[in-house]
Design a protein around this motif. Structure first.
Motif, mmCIF file in Angstrom:
data_model
loop_
_atom_site.group_PDB
_atom_site.id
_atom_site.type_symbol
_atom_site.label_atom_id
_atom_site.label_comp_id
_atom_site.label_asym_id
_atom_site.label_seq_id
_atom_site.Cartn_x
_atom_site.Cartn_y
_atom_site.Cartn_z
ATOM 1 N N LEU B 30 42.000 3.981 42.943
ATOM 2 C CA LEU B 30 40.859 4.429 42.141
ATOM 3 C C LEU B 30 40.419 5.842 42.520
ATOM 4 C CD1 LEU B 30 38.949 1.046 42.082
ATOM 5 C CD2 LEU B 30 39.752 2.280 40.044
ATOM 6 N N ILE B 31 40.485 6.182 43.818
ATOM 7 C CA ILE B 31 40.169 7.556 44.237
ATOM 8 C C ILE B 31 41.111 8.518 43.523
ATOM 9 C CG2 ILE B 31 40.334 9.204 46.168
ATOM 10 C CD1 ILE B 31 39.283 7.025 48.024
ATOM 11 N N SER B 32 42.388 8.146 43.489
ATOM 12 C CA SER B 32 43.375 9.015 42.864
ATOM 13 C C SER B 32 43.153 9.117 41.355
ATOM 14 C CB SER B 32 44.755 8.473 43.229
ATOM 15 O OG SER B 32 45.719 8.920 42.349
ATOM 16 N N LEU B 33 42.812 8.001 40.690
ATOM 17 C CA LEU B 33 42.522 8.022 39.252
ATOM 18 C C LEU B 33 41.280 8.880 38.968
ATOM 19 C CD1 LEU B 33 43.128 4.236 38.533
ATOM 20 C CD2 LEU B 33 44.339 6.115 37.384
ATOM 21 N N HIS B 34 40.283 8.739 39.827
ATOM 22 C CA HIS B 34 39.029 9.465 39.647
ATOM 23 C C HIS B 34 39.260 10.969 39.815
ATOM 24 C CE1 HIS B 34 34.730 10.504 40.729
ATOM 25 N NE2 HIS B 34 34.594 9.849 39.591
ATOM 26 N N GLN B 35 40.055 11.317 40.823
ATOM 27 C CA GLN B 35 40.376 12.735 41.040
ATOM 28 C C GLN B 35 41.167 13.290 39.851
ATOM 29 O OE1 GLN B 35 42.340 12.452 44.834
ATOM 30 N NE2 GLN B 35 40.469 12.820 46.010
ATOM 31 N N GLY B 36 41.972 12.415 39.227
ATOM 32 C CA GLY B 36 42.761 12.839 38.052
ATOM 33 C C GLY B 36 41.984 12.748 36.754
ATOM 34 N N ARG B 37 40.679 12.543 36.848
ATOM 35 C CA ARG B 37 39.760 12.506 35.701
ATOM 36 C C ARG B 37 40.117 11.421 34.681
ATOM 37 N NH1 ARG B 37 36.722 17.221 35.894
ATOM 38 N NH2 ARG B 37 37.507 18.665 37.456
ATOM 39 N N ASN B 38 40.599 10.266 35.156
ATOM 40 C CA ASN B 38 40.814 9.131 34.259
ATOM 41 C C ASN B 38 39.512 8.348 34.144
ATOM 42 O OD1 ASN B 38 44.011 8.903 34.013
ATOM 43 N ND2 ASN B 38 43.493 9.454 36.120
ATOM 44 N N ASN B 39 39.127 8.019 32.902
ATOM 45 C CA ASN B 39 37.882 7.271 32.724
ATOM 46 C C ASN B 39 38.086 5.767 32.807
ATOM 47 O OD1 ASN B 39 36.302 9.577 32.389
ATOM 48 N ND2 ASN B 39 36.958 9.734 30.236
ATOM 49 N N THR B 40 39.222 5.288 32.322
ATOM 50 C CA THR B 40 39.474 3.846 32.339
ATOM 51 C C THR B 40 40.857 3.569 32.925
ATOM 52 O OG1 THR B 40 40.354 3.930 30.102
ATOM 53 C CG2 THR B 40 38.031 3.317 30.310
ATOM 54 N N VAL B 41 41.023 2.342 33.359
ATOM 55 C CA VAL B 41 42.315 1.925 33.892
ATOM 56 C C VAL B 41 42.547 0.463 33.513
ATOM 57 C CG1 VAL B 41 41.312 1.313 36.149
ATOM 58 C CG2 VAL B 41 43.763 1.794 35.983
ATOM 59 N N SER B 42 43.751 0.135 33.079
ATOM 60 C CA SER B 42 44.075 -1.259 32.767
ATOM 61 C C SER B 42 44.435 -1.975 34.062
ATOM 62 C CB SER B 42 45.256 -1.310 31.799
ATOM 63 O OG SER B 42 46.411 -0.809 32.440
ATOM 64 N N SER B 43 44.345 -3.320 34.035
ATOM 65 C CA SER B 43 44.722 -4.062 35.244
ATOM 66 C C SER B 43 46.203 -3.849 35.544
ATOM 67 C CB SER B 43 44.398 -5.553 35.096
ATOM 68 O OG SER B 43 44.943 -6.077 33.909
ATOM 69 N N GLU B 44 47.018 -3.644 34.486
ATOM 70 C CA GLU B 44 48.455 -3.409 34.699
ATOM 71 C C GLU B 44 48.688 -2.102 35.463
ATOM 72 O OE1 GLU B 44 47.186 -4.344 31.739
ATOM 73 O OE2 GLU B 44 48.039 -6.361 31.634
ATOM 74 N N GLN B 45 47.956 -1.053 35.023
ATOM 75 C CA GLN B 45 48.128 0.255 35.648
ATOM 76 C C GLN B 45 47.642 0.225 37.099
ATOM 77 O OE1 GLN B 45 45.878 3.258 33.563
ATOM 78 N NE2 GLN B 45 46.788 4.966 34.721
ATOM 79 N N LEU B 46 46.495 -0.393 37.304
ATOM 80 C CA LEU B 46 45.943 -0.501 38.654
ATOM 81 C C LEU B 46 46.899 -1.311 39.532
ATOM 82 C CD1 LEU B 46 43.562 0.205 40.453
ATOM 83 C CD2 LEU B 46 42.356 -1.816 39.580
#
Lengths: 227, 227
Positions: B30-46
């Motif tokens: 999630l830190i990495s997604l947040h730094q990459g400016r992603n707003n949402t994430v699917s359970s599959e991606q996570l």
């Protein structure tokens, strides 16, 4: 020793990843028992040392065709030999370390690796100031010599302890050099180059697990009704 | 945010240890997604980022009362906040490090700790040559001042990076000083002092897991029938 996998050509059984993950716990416990001159160990004792339950120990070891003797337990030396053989630790594994900063320096000299059959045989860095410095028995080489070192010394494992931004590129380069497994200590997740196994070590995760439990203990204390 | 644990006095649900062990994986992703400016994430991606399966992600997060929105997934920032709160990382945790050798020095300056909410606020060593040396913002103090530093700075976590032979004694001393959690990097298993949580970090275990898989891949190649 019997080959639990049967004759060559027989497909090996799938070992659950969770079992593989516990083998190092058993290995470490057995080293300690062996150093303490213990001849036998019960599954209960081994379980306690490894921090798992006894049924799991028996189940895990049964995948490798190893069963203790009822009322006696396992022979420590024989089991240590089997675990080493299962883990492929009957010969020393050569590793190359990329990134000879603080963490890299610590990993090169870390006694726990050598004792378990891993030898950091080469270290490289991009920083000209680090190249040529001596760490234990090693002299840090320039990163441009990585491929030559890997091929000459037939190095199987790469250890990455660079800054996070460089880790993926280093992993890709290690893959091109013919390294088959990578252990990444840089605090970032890297993708595996084709045909290479990668494990990302997350040093902060253990602290987070401690914090989780500490927080729950504290709030349990706060929630205790006043008397 | 709702308190998934209910009003004070309600016993908190037991969270399986395996779930707790995966929270740091989600946190890092999630830190990495947040730094990459992603707003949402699917359970599959996570799940893919954390290296687990999607059903497990959904189940794990449900223990904390967190459910994604069908067809949208999870809100990254909200989920990051919840995981941090679950892990008790809404405030910074102060740590004291005992043993300022190579590994200790590396751990003090390790960027991955600070980013995740842990701050090595004090470091001590028994070696008079190390006392007084500066590592980043810290000056190494004599080990005799350990208790005073822990109490003055209200330090909750001790990190042991001494030689193996000293680790148990240091753990006992940390317990007496009031430290509640210990992370042991010395390559030996230590017993927890009363009331203290201990986690033993085994840096060699990851190498062993790589060796296991590499060995099996190699022998699978060797066993392949000749053509």
């Amino acid at each position: 020793m019997n080959d639990p996998q049967g004759p060559p050509g027989t497909p090996r059984p799938q070992i659950p990843e969770a079992t593989v993950g516990r083998l190092p716990l058993y290995h470490r416990a057995l080293i300690s028992l062996h150093q303490g001159r213990n001849n036998t160990v019960s599954s209960e004792q081994l379980a306690e040392m490894a921090g798992v339950n006894a049924a799991k120990v028996r189940k895990d070891l049964s995948y490798f065709g190893t069963y203790g003797t009822r009322g006696v337990g396992y022979d420590v030396e024989a089991l240590l030999g089997e675990i080493r053989s299962d883990l492929g630790l009957t010969t020393e594994w050569k590793c190359v370390l990329v990134g000879a900063g603080n963490l890299g320096t610590a990993l090169i000299s870390f006694a726990g690796f050598r004792e378990r059959g891993f030898h950091v045989a080469a270290a490289v860095d991009v920083d000209p100031e680090k190249v040529g410095t001596r760490i234990g028995d090693l002299v840090v080489a320039p990163q441009s010599s990585l491929e030559a070192m890997v091929r000459e010394q037939d190095i199987a494992i790469g250890i990455i302890s660079t800054i996070p931004a460089a880790a993926q590129e280093v992993a890709d380069e290690l893959g091109r050099c013919g390294v088959r497994s990578i252990l990444n200590f840089a605090p970032t997740v890297i993708e595996a180059p084709e045909g290479v196994l990668v494990r990302n070590v997350d040093l902060a995760s253990e602290l987070e697990i401690l914090a989780f439990h500490d927080q729950r203990r504290s709030s349990a204390r706060d929630r205790r009704p006043a008397v």
